[in-house]
Design a protein around this motif. Structure first.
Motif, PDB file in Angstrom:
ATOM      1  N   MET A 226       1.226  25.300  69.048  1.00  0.00           N
ATOM      2  CA  MET A 226      -0.177  24.904  69.066  1.00  0.00           C
ATOM      3  C   MET A 226      -1.017  25.780  68.148  1.00  0.00           C
ATOM      4  SD  MET A 226      -0.721  24.059  73.115  1.00  0.00           S
ATOM      5  CE  MET A 226      -2.476  23.858  72.869  1.00  0.00           C
ATOM      6  N   SER A 227      -0.801  27.091  68.181  1.00  0.00           N
ATOM      7  CA  SER A 227      -1.592  27.985  67.326  1.00  0.00           C
ATOM      8  C   SER A 227      -1.291  27.768  65.849  1.00  0.00           C
ATOM      9  CB  SER A 227      -1.312  29.437  67.710  1.00  0.00           C
ATOM     10  OG  SER A 227       0.063  29.740  67.541  1.00  0.00           O
ATOM     11  N   THR A 228      -0.041  27.445  65.508  1.00  0.00           N
ATOM     12  CA  THR A 228       0.320  27.219  64.105  1.00  0.00           C
ATOM     13  C   THR A 228      -0.211  25.888  63.604  1.00  0.00           C
ATOM     14  OG1 THR A 228       2.339  28.508  64.485  1.00  0.00           O
ATOM     15  CG2 THR A 228       2.233  27.200  62.474  1.00  0.00           C
ATOM     16  N   ILE A 229      -0.107  24.847  64.401  1.00  0.00           N
ATOM     17  CA  ILE A 229      -0.570  23.524  63.984  1.00  0.00           C
ATOM     18  C   ILE A 229      -2.072  23.519  63.777  1.00  0.00           C
ATOM     19  CG2 ILE A 229      -0.825  21.125  64.753  1.00  0.00           C
ATOM     20  CD1 ILE A 229       1.887  21.389  66.099  1.00  0.00           C
ATOM     21  N   ARG A 230      -2.819  24.197  64.648  1.00  0.00           N
ATOM     22  CA  ARG A 230      -4.275  24.176  64.555  1.00  0.00           C
ATOM     23  C   ARG A 230      -4.819  25.025  63.412  1.00  0.00           C
ATOM     24  NH1 ARG A 230      -5.921  24.178  71.015  1.00  0.00           N
ATOM     25  NH2 ARG A 230      -5.679  21.901  71.267  1.00  0.00           N
TER      26      ARG A 230
END
Length: 421
Positions: free
Chosen positions: A300-304
């Motif tokens: 989630m942190s990488t995609i956002r």
């Protein structure tokens, strides 16, 4: 030998072969001219003229209607009759011709060595493979075979029960779109002198990615994009209202308050994606494999950092849950084997005859007097070891006298226990 050696001389017809197809072409409309010697017959191929003519042929006038002028007709005629003496080769054609000249030699007797390209492929529901070989036959009869390229891959499995098996792997979506855009660019006559060739450039891949994202947003957020183009903001009932969306270069992004942050533009204004679109699922799967099957929080942190899919947590959880590799290597929690229960827990007795006691707190309570400060106290819990019944008593502090007073109240209500732990 011909069946009729004198076919070039007129004579009586003995047998007409193949005339049965003529009747199928007739439509039925017949026009007989006033002299009754000429008939006009309508057919599937058009009108035909038949009849008898006298020996003295009359003058026949033919009228031809054309939308082209005489000069244009002559130009077209000479264009068809003229053979092109020379041609301008493109860059790819020139490279192919030079490669042919470098690889082909000619012997003294005029013979050439020969180049052959042999391809082999096979496919099934489980995998597919293909290879190309270059075979060279020199003028002295020597054969040389070299492997040019080969490709093989296993078909992916179904993600879950009830789904069909996924089809055989195909080209990467971004690369495929980039190749299609290059093909359209090269087909444009205005770009004939600047045609693209060779490997795909980074700019082409970036433009293909943006084209895919814009297409996905047009399918999912048509009304929001139209409102931003007309009014500069979305409606109050839109599901993107809280994200303060903006429109830049045809791409829908998050507004936010990070315009002055020293980070990249994609990180300040991530691209908004719908949770139900196929492209969003493919992006999450790509990050899952790129991050070596990482967990939910890292994904989630990488995609956002670049994208902002709606309901991302549920989508990431689904991708991780459906991943076969993650399921196979998922560690199992070690479970400690419990010992046997003591006799006090398994022997039937009256309630609270064998009890356990514990305290919790502190908690605060107010007395009935107004404007008094809260008083701190604790809770004493008595549990029956057999029936699991619970008795609760308040205790004002943790002193021995307070506990003995609480125990006396418990005995007066439940009876004297034989065992307290």
């Amino acid at each position: 030998m011909l069946a009729d050696p004198q076919f070039d001389k007129p004579g009586r017809i003995d047998l007409l072969i193949g005339c049965e197809g003529f009747n199928e072409l007739l439509v039925g409309d017949v026009i007989r001219l006033p002299n009754k010697s000429i008939l006009l017959q309508n057919t599937e191929l058009g009108w035909i003229v038949s009849g008898k003519f006298s020996k003295v042929q009359p003058t026949v006038t033919v009228q031809v209607c054309s939308a082209l002028t005489l000069d244009e007709q002559l130009q077209r005629f000479w264009a068809l009759e003229t053979c092109q003496s020379s041609s301008t080769l493109s860059r790819e054609e020139a490279e192919c011709e030079q490669l042919f000249k470098d690889g082909v030699s000619r012997a003294k007797d005029g013979s050439y060595n020969r180049l052959e390209l042999h391809g082999f492929s096979d496919a099934s529901l489980k995998a597919y493979g293909a290879c190309l070989y270059l075979r060279t036959i020199s003028v002295d009869g020597t054969y040389t075979v070299n492997l040019l390229c080969a490709k093989s891959k296993v078909a992916p499995l179904a993600n879950r029960k009830g789904q069909k098996n996924v089809s055989l792997p195909r080209l990467d979506l971004v690369r495929l779109v980039a190749l299609l855009r290059r093909f359209c660019y090269n087909c444009n006559p205005a770009n004939r002198e600047h045609r693209k060739s060779g490997f795909l450039q980074t700019s082409e891949l970036h433009e293909a990615t943006q084209a895919l994202l814009r297409s996905a947003q047009q399918e999912s957020f048509t009304e929001e994009i139209r409102d931003l183009q007309r009014n500069g903001e979305v409606k109050a009932t839109s599901k993107l209202k809280t994200l303060c969306p903006i429109l830049r270069d045809g791409t829908l992004r998050i507004g936010g308050r990070l315009r002055n942050a020293p980070v990249s533009y994609d990180r300040k204004h991530p691209i908004i994606l719908a949770a139900t679109h196929r492209l969003t699922l493919m992006i999450v799967q790509h990050y899952h494999e790129t991050l070596l099957h990482a967990g939910q929080q890292m994904m989630m942190s990488t995609i956002r950092e670049r994208f902002w899919p709606l309901r991302l947590r549920n989508l990431v959880r689904k991708v991780v849950h459906d991943c076969i590799k993650c399921f196979r290597v998922k560690p199992t929690t070690a479970e400690q084997l419990m010992g046997d229960l003591p006799p006090e827990r398994v022997t039937p007795t009256l309630p609270f005859l064998k009890a356990g006691v514990d305290l919790c707190g502190p908690v605060f309570y107010r007395s009935g007097i107004r404007k008094t400060a809260p008083v701190k106290c604790y809770v004493t819990i008595f549990v029956c070891m057999v029936t699991k019944a619970v008795h609760v008593e308040l205790i004002d502090n943790l002193s021995t006298q307070s506990f003995i007073a609480t125990l006396r109240r418990f005995v007066a209500r439940r009876g004297k226990p034989h065992l307290i732990e």
